[in-house]
Motif scaffolding. Structure first.
Motif, PDB file in Angstrom:
ATOM      1  N   VAL A   2     -15.250   6.758 -31.478  1.00  0.00           N
ATOM      2  CA  VAL A   2     -14.883   6.469 -30.101  1.00  0.00           C
ATOM      3  C   VAL A   2     -14.893   7.751 -29.272  1.00  0.00           C
ATOM      4  O   VAL A   2     -14.363   8.779 -29.686  1.00  0.00           O
ATOM      5  N   GLN A   3     -15.528   7.656 -28.118  1.00  0.00           N
ATOM      6  CA  GLN A   3     -15.527   8.787 -27.187  1.00  0.00           C
ATOM      7  C   GLN A   3     -15.336   8.293 -25.768  1.00  0.00           C
ATOM      8  O   GLN A   3     -15.942   7.298 -25.365  1.00  0.00           O
ATOM      9  N   ALA A  24     -18.037   5.839 -21.836  1.00  0.00           N
ATOM     10  CA  ALA A  24     -17.449   5.402 -23.103  1.00  0.00           C
ATOM     11  C   ALA A  24     -18.516   5.123 -24.144  1.00  0.00           C
ATOM     12  O   ALA A  24     -19.637   4.699 -23.813  1.00  0.00           O
ATOM     13  N   SER A  25     -18.158   5.344 -25.401  1.00  0.00           N
ATOM     14  CA  SER A  25     -19.052   5.012 -26.506  1.00  0.00           C
ATOM     15  C   SER A  25     -18.222   4.795 -27.759  1.00  0.00           C
ATOM     16  O   SER A  25     -17.070   5.236 -27.837  1.00  0.00           O
ATOM     17  N   CYS A  95      -7.341  11.408 -16.634  1.00  0.00           N
ATOM     18  CA  CYS A  95      -7.841  10.941 -17.922  1.00  0.00           C
ATOM     19  C   CYS A  95      -8.112   9.446 -17.862  1.00  0.00           C
ATOM     20  O   CYS A  95      -7.328   8.699 -17.274  1.00  0.00           O
ATOM     21  N   CYS A  96      -9.171   9.030 -18.507  1.00  0.00           N
ATOM     22  CA  CYS A  96      -9.393   7.595 -18.652  1.00  0.00           C
ATOM     23  C   CYS A  96      -8.898   7.150 -20.022  1.00  0.00           C
ATOM     24  O   CYS A  96      -8.774   7.970 -20.951  1.00  0.00           O
ATOM     25  N   TRP A 118      -8.222   7.680 -25.586  1.00  0.00           N
ATOM     26  CA  TRP A 118      -8.035   8.557 -24.421  1.00  0.00           C
ATOM     27  C   TRP A 118      -9.138   9.605 -24.360  1.00  0.00           C
ATOM     28  O   TRP A 118      -9.598  10.113 -25.378  1.00  0.00           O
ATOM     29  N   GLY A 119      -9.529   9.924 -23.126  1.00  0.00           N
ATOM     30  CA  GLY A 119     -10.437  11.040 -22.924  1.00  0.00           C
ATOM     31  C   GLY A 119      -9.659  12.337 -22.763  1.00  0.00           C
ATOM     32  O   GLY A 119      -8.419  12.337 -22.717  1.00  0.00           O
ATOM     33  N   GLN A 120     -10.405  13.441 -22.667  1.00  0.00           N
ATOM     34  CA  GLN A 120      -9.776  14.759 -22.552  1.00  0.00           C
ATOM     35  C   GLN A 120      -9.334  15.069 -21.134  1.00  0.00           C
ATOM     36  O   GLN A 120      -8.450  15.904 -20.922  1.00  0.00           O
ATOM     37  N   GLY A 121      -9.979  14.415 -20.174  1.00  0.00           N
ATOM     38  CA  GLY A 121      -9.573  14.602 -18.795  1.00  0.00           C
ATOM     39  C   GLY A 121     -10.486  15.512 -18.003  1.00  0.00           C
ATOM     40  O   GLY A 121     -11.245  16.312 -18.563  1.00  0.00           O
TER      41      GLY A 121
END
Length: 128
Positions: A2-3, A24-25, A95-96, A118-121
């Protein structure tokens, strides 16, 4: 794997506009609720906006309602946040996040704990 990868942050003057994106992936993006949160040093992470899997329902924090717009493109596995009339107090790391437990539902959560990925932002700075 997940990214969630955010992009589009930067420096803008108060009153200006900025759009951030989250690609997203690694999971079935089209069935997940997606949200945006923000955080500044010394403060707790704050809910900004979220959108249901099909775009049919959106919710916003009172502080951004009428100024920010969340949208998504399921064909591109991307969620967006358009920010208008920016204020210095909007300065934060944005962040998403992806909510798995409410996937496929129109219910949209504002609660941080319901988001699994969560993403890194990306940094957004609004100068006065």
């Amino acid at each position: 794997q997940v990214q969630l990868v955010e992009s589009g942050g930067g420096l803008v003057q108060a009153g200006g506009s900025l759009s951030v994106s989250c690609a997203a992936s690694g999971f079935t993006f089209s069935s997940y609720t997606m949200g945006w949160f923000r955080q500044t040093p010394g403060k707790e992470r704050e809910f900004v906006a979220a959108i249901a899997w099909n775009g049919g329902n959106t919710v916003y924090a009172d502080s951004v309602k009428g100024r920010f717009t969340i949208s998504r493109d399921n064909a591109k596995n991307t969620v967006y946040l358009q920010m208008n009339s920016l204020k210095p107090e909007d300065t934060a790391v944005y962040c998403c996040a992806a909510d798995r437990r409410n996937s496929g539902r129109t219910y949209v959560s504002r609660l941080e704990y319901t988001y699994d990925y969560w993403g890194q932002g990306t940094q957004v700075t609004v100068s006065s």
